[in-house]
Write an enzyme that holds these catalytic residues in place. Structure first.
Site, PDB file in Angstrom:
ATOM      1  N   ASP A 147       0.787  -1.233   0.000  1.00  0.00           N
ATOM      2  CA  ASP A 147       0.000   0.000   0.000  1.00  0.00           C
ATOM      3  C   ASP A 147       0.824   1.290   0.000  1.00  0.00           C
ATOM      4  OD1 ASP A 147      -2.370   1.431  -0.098  1.00  0.00           O
ATOM      5  OD2 ASP A 147      -2.532   1.569   2.065  1.00  0.00           O
ATOM      6  N   CYS A 173     -14.983  12.183  -0.622  1.00  0.00           N
ATOM      7  CA  CYS A 173     -15.020  10.906   0.087  1.00  0.00           C
ATOM      8  C   CYS A 173     -14.746  11.106   1.576  1.00  0.00           C
ATOM      9  CB  CYS A 173     -13.989   9.953  -0.514  1.00  0.00           C
ATOM     10  SG  CYS A 173     -13.833   8.372   0.335  1.00  0.00           S
ATOM     11  N   CYS A 227     -19.782   2.196   1.304  1.00  0.00           N
ATOM     12  CA  CYS A 227     -19.800   1.606  -0.034  1.00  0.00           C
ATOM     13  C   CYS A 227     -19.338   0.155  -0.001  1.00  0.00           C
ATOM     14  CB  CYS A 227     -18.964   2.428  -1.010  1.00  0.00           C
ATOM     15  SG  CYS A 227     -17.186   2.483  -0.678  1.00  0.00           S
TER      16      CYS A 227
END
Length: 378
Positions: A139, A219, A249
């Site tokens: 990541d 977001c 989501c």
């Protein structure tokens, strides 16, 4: 079977067995040139400004778009997935305004450290067995893990842009091991979203301008984690009690109901991070914040940004019991905290009481905090 193919098969079987032994739920393999559309999609994302203030995405665009640029000698990319699916619907807490919602992924130790540690174990044994070079990434490196995971067959990028797996739903941590070894490749996964738009409709802030496109500036995960300074006024009420990230989501995805049970090595959420009270979180000074979130990814945003988020939740709670705590934080050393305390108080106090409080407030010279007083109508 040719000697070269036999070697590739044996090494592939070895790396899969090692990944399974260390608790990874999925392990698939692709090549570094398997994501030809990624550079153009990344370029469009950046050109639209959808990355907000995440300048590092622009700075690493070239390396991020092409794994070969990151490491020219790589021949195979091993992608692993670790299920972190919750035992309950994380949206249930949204109906408890006195509690704070922390994204599921952040309710335990920092997954970067855990996955990287496990990948390094695999890499060490693999390198000794294969006599090849390896590098591991989780990541934080400029690796487009979701497109690579799709190419490797772990899942597909859903309309919310996150990876979805037919066996583990939307709850997968990803990691990668690059190697100079040639391994057996897996087939890419195809899109199984169909006409479903549950994830898009679930977003509180309409952060998806179109399916498969995310405007990070809208977001809640971006706003509560990456965004510095005051949270834009238009989003504050929409944030509700989400103080670190947002799972809406992900939780809305119908594929979650088909998710297989997790391995015994799945990360278990800390009980005290499942439904922490807003009242408690408002008491955290820097030392207490660091202690409470030791080893957690929450720690990386720092106490001031975190308490800013908690104050948004307090302001949205409608609970006058938070007024005294908000008044104390309106005197905080951090302008981010002071400013959001002003907003929270303007929502929790009746108008005459708030005006009287404002009239007796101490001098303020920070422009953002002064702006909050103007927004509050003082």
């Amino acid at each position: 079977m040719a000697k070269k193919e036999l070697r590739a098969r044996k090494l592939t079987d070895f790396v899969r067995a090692e990944a399974a032994a260390l608790g990874f739920d999925l392990c698939r393999i692709t090549t570094p040139d398997s994501i030809p559309l990624a550079p153009e999609r990344l370029r469009e994302f950046l050109a639209n400004g959808f990355h907000g203030t995440m300048g590092w995405m622009e700075e690493t665009e070239e390396r991020r778009a092409n794994p070969k640029t990151l490491w020219g000698d790589v021949r195979s990319v091993v992608m692993v997935g670790l299920n972190y699916g919750p035992d309950e619907d994380p949206r249930d807490i949204l109906g408890k305004p006195d509690k704070a919602a922390i994204s599921v992924y952040a309710r335990n130790r920092d997954y970067h450290d855990i996955i990287k540690g496990r990948l390094k174990e695999i890499a060490t044994r693999f390198a000794a067995r294969a006599g090849e070079d390896v590098k591991v990434f989780v990541d934080t490196a400029p690796v487009m893990e979701k497109p690579l995971a799709e190419a490797a067959g772990l899942g597909w990028q859903g309309k919310h842009t996150n990876l979805v797996s037919r066996t583990h739903g939307a709850w997968l941590f990803l990691g990668s091991m690059f190697t100079t070894a040639e391994l057996c490749l897996d087939e890419a996964e195809r899109d199984h979203c169909g006409s479903c738009r549950a994830c898009l409709d679930a977003c509180p802030t309409n952060a998806f301008p179109a399916p498969y496109k995310l405007d990070a500036r809208r977001c809640i995960s971006y706003l509560t984690i990456e965004h510095k300074g005051p949270i834009p006024f238009e989003f504050r009420q929409m944030i509700g009690n989400r103080i670190y990230g947002c799972d809406d989501c992900l939780a809305a995805c119908p594929w979650n109901k088909f998710a297989a049970s997790a391995s015994e090595m799945k990360l278990q959420a800390r009980e005290d991070l499942k439904e922490p009270s807003i009242a408690f979180l408002l008491t955290l000074d820097d030392a207490a914040f660091r202690t409470f979130f030791s080893g957690s990814p929450v720690k990386r945003i720092g106490r001031n940004r975190f308490v800013r988020n908690v104050l948004v939740a307090a302001g949205n709670s409608g609970d006058a019991g938070f007024i005294d705590q908000c008044k104390a934080l309106a005197q905080d050393a951090s302008p981010d905290v002071r400013g959001m305390a002003v907003w929270a108080l303007s929502r929790l106090m009746d108008r005459p009481s708030f005006n009287a409080y404002a009239a007796a407030r101490p001098p303020e010279d920070d422009s953002d905090v002064l702006e909050e007083w103007l927004i509050a109508g003082v």
